[in-house]
Scaffold this active site. Sequence first.
Site, PDB file in Angstrom:
ATOM      1  CG  HIS A  83      -1.158   1.130   1.379  1.00  0.00           C
ATOM      2  ND1 HIS A  83      -2.809   1.717   0.938  1.00  0.00           N
ATOM      3  CD2 HIS A  83      -1.582   2.518   1.938  1.00  0.00           C
ATOM      4  CE1 HIS A  83      -3.367   2.684   1.494  1.00  0.00           C
ATOM      5  NE2 HIS A  83      -2.501   3.130   2.228  1.00  0.00           N
ATOM      6  CG  ASP A 162     -11.652   3.274   6.802  1.00  0.00           C
ATOM      7  OD1 ASP A 162     -10.582   4.229   7.071  1.00  0.00           O
ATOM      8  OD2 ASP A 162     -11.240   2.999   4.923  1.00  0.00           O
ATOM      9  NE  ARG A 169      -8.794  10.698  10.145  1.00  0.00           N
ATOM     10  CZ  ARG A 169      -8.584  10.144   9.350  1.00  0.00           C
ATOM     11  NH1 ARG A 169      -9.052   8.865   9.135  1.00  0.00           N
ATOM     12  NH2 ARG A 169      -6.850  10.802   8.944  1.00  0.00           N
ATOM     13  CB  SER A 184      -8.063   5.279   7.843  1.00  0.00           C
ATOM     14  OG  SER A 184      -8.360   5.322   6.584  1.00  0.00           O
ATOM     15  CE  LYS A 188      -7.743   1.589   4.047  1.00  0.00           C
ATOM     16  NZ  LYS A 188      -8.584   3.215   3.082  1.00  0.00           N
TER      17      LYS A 188
END
Lengths: 434, 434
Positions: A83, A162, A169, A184, A188
């Site tokens: 990621h 999320d 947010r 967050s 995932k």
Amino acid sequence: VKDPREVVAAKRDGRRVEDEDLREFVLGYARGEIPDYLAAAFLMAAYLHPLDGGETLVLTRAMIDSGVTLPLLSVSRPKVDKHSTGGVADGVTLVFAPLAASLGLAVAKLSGRGLGHTGGTLDKLEAIPGFRTALSAEEIERQVAEVGCVVAAQTEDLVPADGALYALRDATATVASVPLIAASVMSKKLAIGTDLVLLDVKAGSGAFMKTPESAAELAEACVSLARDWGRPCSAAISDMSQPLGAAVGNALDVAEAVEVLRGERPGRLTELAVLFAGRAVDALAGDGSGEDRARTALADGSALAAFGRMVEAQGGDGRVADDPWSVLPRAAVVLGTEPAEEGYLAEVDAEAIGRAATGLGAGRVRKGDPVDPAVGIVFHPKVGDRLNTGSELAEIHARSDDDAALAAERVRAAVRVSPDPVEPPALVYGWRST
Amino acid sequence: VKDPREVVAAKRDGRRVEDEDLREFVLGYARGEIPDYLAAAFLMAAYLHPLDGGETLVLTRAMIDSGVTLPLLSVSRPKVDKHSTGGVADGVTLVFAPLAASLGLAVAKLSGRGLGHTGGTLDKLEAIPGFRTALSAEEIERQVAEVGCVVAAQTEDLVPADGALYALRDATATVASVPLIAASVMSKKLAIGTDLVLLDVKAGSGAFMKTPESAAELAEACVSLARDWGRPCSAAISDMSQPLGAAVGNALDVAEAVEVLRGERPGRLTELAVLFAGRAVDALAGDGSGEDRARTALADGSALAAFGRMVEAQGGDGRVADDPWSVLPRAAVVLGTEPAEEGYLAEVDAEAIGRAATGLGAGRVRKGDPVDPAVGIVFHPKVGDRLNTGSELAEIHARSDDDAALAAERVRAAVRVSPDPVEPPALVYGWRST
């Protein structure tokens, strides 16, 4: 049942929230029982009195438990996820997924779309005619088992809390909290049954974190969360003080990724993909020769073949692997632009380049906006390179001459040139690992 | 138009919010354009980075400008308003309004209802059969001009932003911020065209502010706001470490107020009403003899006569001024209770006494709950008094024997007795004035 305002009051006063209370608050929000305004007050309190490691773990677990997980039990190969926190010309995933698959690993990569100045992997892949990113959990698992890699859209029932919390947010000026970002990001990743999580935490003008120090803080929070969870994780703090590759767009990124997968485009994008693939191989199946094996897979065509298999498995036109521009959409206007002055490239405002590409239609200003797969920018030089007037600084792919001229102006304004030689920045500032 | 998240971000980061931005944010919230969640994030940021004096003034002005004002232009007498931050057995307004009117002043008092352990002036007056508190702005102004005093419910179009913001603060654990409380209190006072605002900021076990220091902080914030606005204001920091009067209920309070207005009940309630009326007279129309004149008005029946006129003007049964129990509702059960031990009354948990009365039905737990006008507690002694077993500590007025027994237990548990003599607390700890 406790009054949920007590959870907010505890965080407001800088007290630790009880595990069970925090969990119920998050799950209650996901179920729609905690109203937005109460969650907004909590988020602002948590922004100003940051969650500690234990609270971040509880938040992450509750977010995961708000939906389904993807255990990938039928996949026998070692599984890795990767990621990036988001950057400009950051096509690493397009290369990494087939490269790691060609090395015997399984990559199940659920991705998001681009927003603002950062591109999104899904948008890039969807530039390939026919390519489907909306896969079911069953399709994802089957493809990982059969092809070795998949890059698909995050399914709606994976960590739904999320999505809801992130939107809140974004709406309440509470995005930039390291523990909230870590929860967050990691929720995932941890919801997918992988053996290793690789993170690319970007630092610099094109990244959310503007300095290596703040990126390192986020990397540490993510790795610490993975450690508490019991999941192996390595995070690179990598440079985003300039675009990573050259292509800032969608079709343009795919074409560049194919060149990298062919081993024909040495440079920072290739190096970072090799670093990540090598690290994954060494951690999960290796003898320390991971980087060498990754370079070989780029050179011998096996990584490119894996890319072709992935594209075809997801409905895309596999010819993209052989001759990208035979299938990818092209922009109506292509305009070369020269640097305004001679000298050494000293600084690039990567965010400005990303915004210029978004202005062309390659990215989106608001969630849900469409993107144009054909347009974008190819920004050639890297910091430290010598620039000569008369040589090309960037190539603008646009829908109109006016769009192209505006983007060219913005690109020229985004660079700073020095008369003296400039040291190129590091590619990776450091790693953090569980 | 600026992104309203920037207002939230400024307060989040402890920066001063630009006047015009803050004003637009508040007015936008009042118009329903700023969503609750964004206002909630702002309130939490403002709780943790308190508004400065300038911001508090802008907030107050915007709240007032969200609705209509009550200029009272047709009232020629000097006009005074008086507000208490809420306490137990705090019947000062019932006495003050007719007392000040009998001294030639005009009192336009818009009041709220009780909640939790604190009683509400409207609830008390509505114990008088026929008494109407829902008056129009025109009715309020006419009555002030003709009778000299009115005690009515705040009209819905006066400072509507305050009601909305207060409800949101209550729902998001952001009530206890001194600047936000000051803006809430003062917006409702400054919206009425009076010449002097008197505040009674309560401190102690029965008040929101538990210490004289924290009450003084609130008093200073309110007075400072009045000074910035240009409105004369005096605030007493007064003792609420025990019930102020004896009656904790509704009809019971009215009956006690009538006794005070007859000059037949010396004590702390009488003294505080005289202090406030004396100060108002001295400030607006006097020669320094205000307190003497107030005592005379209690002794000669003129204050009581003004009370009767006010009651009749608002549709109530005027006989309440002559013989309260001929018209006030009585509880089915009246139970006397004795102290658990002999000694000197050292401490009273006034909040517990208030909660015991609420438990009997005299107050409300939730907004909108009905109250029973007949029930309540008459708590006789004051701190420092000698308690003897066999003498009555309190009289419980209840709907049933069980209710009465439970309340009696709670009252006995709310007192602490000392074997040694105890010094009575001050009535007023100090004043703050513009």
